[in-house]
Scaffold this motif. Structure first.
Motif, short mmCIF file in Angstrom:
data_model
loop_
_atom_site.label_atom_id
_atom_site.label_comp_id
_atom_site.label_asym_id
_atom_site.label_seq_id
_atom_site.Cartn_x
_atom_site.Cartn_y
_atom_site.Cartn_z
N SER A 188 1.06 0.40 2.83
CA SER A 188 0.43 -0.37 1.75
C SER A 188 -0.59 -1.34 2.31
CB SER A 188 1.50 -1.14 0.95
OG SER A 188 2.38 -0.27 0.32
N GLU A 191 -3.57 0.69 3.41
CA GLU A 191 -4.27 1.24 2.26
C GLU A 191 -5.11 0.16 1.57
OE1 GLU A 191 -5.34 4.16 -0.66
OE2 GLU A 191 -4.62 4.21 1.40
N MET A 335 -5.19 12.97 -2.14
CA MET A 335 -4.98 11.60 -1.64
C MET A 335 -5.31 11.55 -0.16
SD MET A 335 -0.82 11.62 -1.81
CE MET A 335 0.08 13.09 -1.27
N GLU A 339 -2.18 7.04 2.03
CA GLU A 339 -1.48 7.10 0.74
C GLU A 339 -0.37 8.13 0.78
OE1 GLU A 339 -2.35 7.97 -4.02
OE2 GLU A 339 -4.00 8.06 -2.56
N TYR A 342 2.62 6.65 2.34
CA TYR A 342 3.25 5.74 1.38
C TYR A 342 4.11 6.51 0.38
CZ TYR A 342 3.64 2.74 -2.74
OH TYR A 342 4.12 2.04 -3.81
#
Length: 538
Positions: A188, A191, A335, A339, A342
């Motif tokens: 996160s 990202e 994606m 991501e 994640y």
């Protein structure tokens, strides 16, 4: 007929639950926390490795690890674990539990860091270096299995011994959970940073240099929990059962446990000499007497652990492929790489939180009430049922309206693996073998389990990927390889249920009662026939 046990061992058997029990659980359990983090965090980053090192410029789809490379990266740590279980299990009986305990922890710490520092000029050399360090990481992890189980069993009392050993193993669940949570936090953060205009990249390749840091950080953090408990491992005294029954040092055993239990315990050197000279305490691992007394026990613990780990580790390592096949994780091309990490971590964390961790602690709560046999048999049965429920109507579950149901069913297989054989196969080998062979036999049983994990990692993972690719090229629905793997795993679980009948029930019995180490001689001077071969079904 059972003879009178040593005072120091009786004191341990009847001791009330005290602070030292919880200290031992935490110290030994943090090793398993680290083990689980290190073994399963690789499944969070394998797709990222494929994107970074195997993407072809101009290709219409993200890069992915070739099936043979993926199987090697996922499975090489299990090869090291198998070797470590055999070596350190044997060494724990030769040198003592405590002397070997620190070696395994330091090896795990060093190789966790080294795995994250894997280097090379091309993808092959990076993967080769990563596999080299993960093998030795697994070697250290392997030693933790027999040593932690044996130490906890030899410290615990009869009444709650199963719960204490299971609690050590239950820390695996927190390790898996921690790996997923940490991957969510780090991915996160990456990202959010790379969404800034300065970091805009092609979402298909997503090979920004910073993405290479992500997998390295995730792997290296596995060294921290092990380092935090090193000091306390070195402070633990040797177990009284090893000191008394193997090292034959009555005074040291009494002194150590007097301090731990905070009671006065008499040293009994003459009784120790008489006890250790009995025929029941003289046979070796490869003797006919061991085969007669414990041959079926060892066959039962090795086969059930082998079959369990085929299913358990296969499920863990290719659950990301299952989630992709049913559409719970979007297609990679939709994606970027960070991501994807994640989303994989989020899915695995949810499974761990809802089923894996609760399953472990259900075992802790009920193992000394239900018994090892009942929990193991129930676990294998329920895993068999849920595997077939998932596999037979597989096309039904892949429909978008039924995906939540698939995930729920899949989660229940993890729940009953952990409230079942994944815990009991760890507990029982630490309870039923003689002290001088306990660590060795646990290591053999655990190594058999890791052989099953290798079959799962190199076999099922490789075959599922290749079969899916071949079927997709021929126009068949996606995920057909996963479906066939689930059917085979259902059969494997059924076989595990059958072999469970070879494993004895150890609930409420002392370690010496289970192993026959305190048996008296009969009138002709021979040890009585040991009858703990089968479990009471009724």
């Amino acid at each position: 007929m059972a003879g009178e046990n040593l005072q120091v061992l009786n004191a341990l058997d009847v001791a009330k639950t005290q602070w030292y029990h919880f200290t031992a659980i935490i110290v030994a359990g943090m090793g398993f926390f680290t083990d689980a983090y290190d073994l399963f965090c690789i499944s969070l980053v394998t797709k990222l490795l494929g994107r970074i090192y195997y993407h072809v410029d101009g290709a219409a789809r993200p890069g992915s690890l070739p099936p043979n490379v993926s199987a090697a990266v996922n499975g090489v740590a299990f090869c090291g674990t198998l070797s470590g279980q055999l070596f350190f299990g044997w060494l724990g009986d030769k040198l003592g539990r405590k002397k070997v305990y620190g070696m395994t922890l330091m090896l795990m710490c060093l190789c966790s860091v080294a795995s994250g520092l894997s280097f090379g000029k091309d993808p092959k050399s990076v993967m080769a270096t990563l596999c080299f360090f993960r093998f030795w990481l697994g070697f250290g992890i392997g030693g933790d299995y027999p040593l932690s189980a044996t130490i906890m069993s030899e410290y615990a009392n009869k009444k709650t011994r199963g719960a204490f050993i299971a609690a050590v193993f239950a820390m695996q669940g927190f390790g898996i959970l921690a790996g997923g949570i940490f991957a969510i936090i780090v991915s996160s953060s990456f990202e959010a940073r790379f969404k800034a205009p300065a970091y805009e990249v092609d979402p298909i390749s997503s090979t920004v240099p910073q993405a290479d840091y992500l997998w390295r950080i995730i792997l290296m953090v596995g060294a921290l929990p092990a380092l935090l408990t090193y000091y306390w491992r070195m402070k633990m005294p040797e177990t009284a059962r090893y000191t008394a029954l193997v090292a034959k040092n009555a005074k040291q055993a009494a002194a150590d446990m007097s301090k731990v239990l905070q009671v006065d315990i008499e040293a009994e050197p003459q009784k120790i000499e008489q006890l250790t000279e009995k025929p029941a305490n003289a046979f070796g691992l490869f003797s006919k007497e061991f085969l007669h007394r414990h041959g079926l026990h060892l066959l039962g613990t090795t086969t059930t652990w082998f079959l369990l780990d085929i299913a358990f580790y296969s499920q863990n390592l290719f659950q990301k492929d299952i989630f992709s096949a049913i559409g719970w994780i979007p297609a990679p091309k939709t994606m970027n790489a960070i991501e994807e990490v994640y989303r994989i971590a989020r899915a695995q964390t949810l499974i761990a939180l809802c089923s894996t961790v609760p399953g472990y602690w259900f075992t802790v709560a009920f193992i000394d009430k239900m018994g090892r046999f009942a929990i193991q048999l129930m676990g294998f049965f329920m895993m068999t049922v849920f595997m077939f429920v998932l596999a037979i109507p597989y096309n039904h579950w892949t429909h978008k309206d039924n995906r939540i149901g698939f995930v729920a069913m899949y989660s229940l297989t993890f729940f009953f693996a952990n409230f079942g054989p994944n815990a009991t196969t760890f507990v029982v080998p630490a309870e039923i073998f003689p002290a001088r062979l306990r660590s060795t036999c646990h290591g053999i049983s655990a190594a058999s389990g890791k052989l099953g994990a290798i079959v799962g990692a190199f076999g099922f993972l490789y075959l599922a990927q290749n079969q899916d690719k071949a079927k997709a090229d021929a126009g068949y629905p996606a995920g057909i390889g996963v479906r066939n793997s689930l059917i085979v795993l259902g059969v494997v679980n059924f076989l595990g249920m059958l072999f469970t009948f070879l494993v004895p029930e150890s609930k409420g019995k002392s370690l010496e009662e289970m192993s026959g180490e305190n048996e008296e001689l009969d009138e002709v001077g021979a040890a009585p026939v040991h009858d703990n071969r089968t479990v009471p079904v009724m």
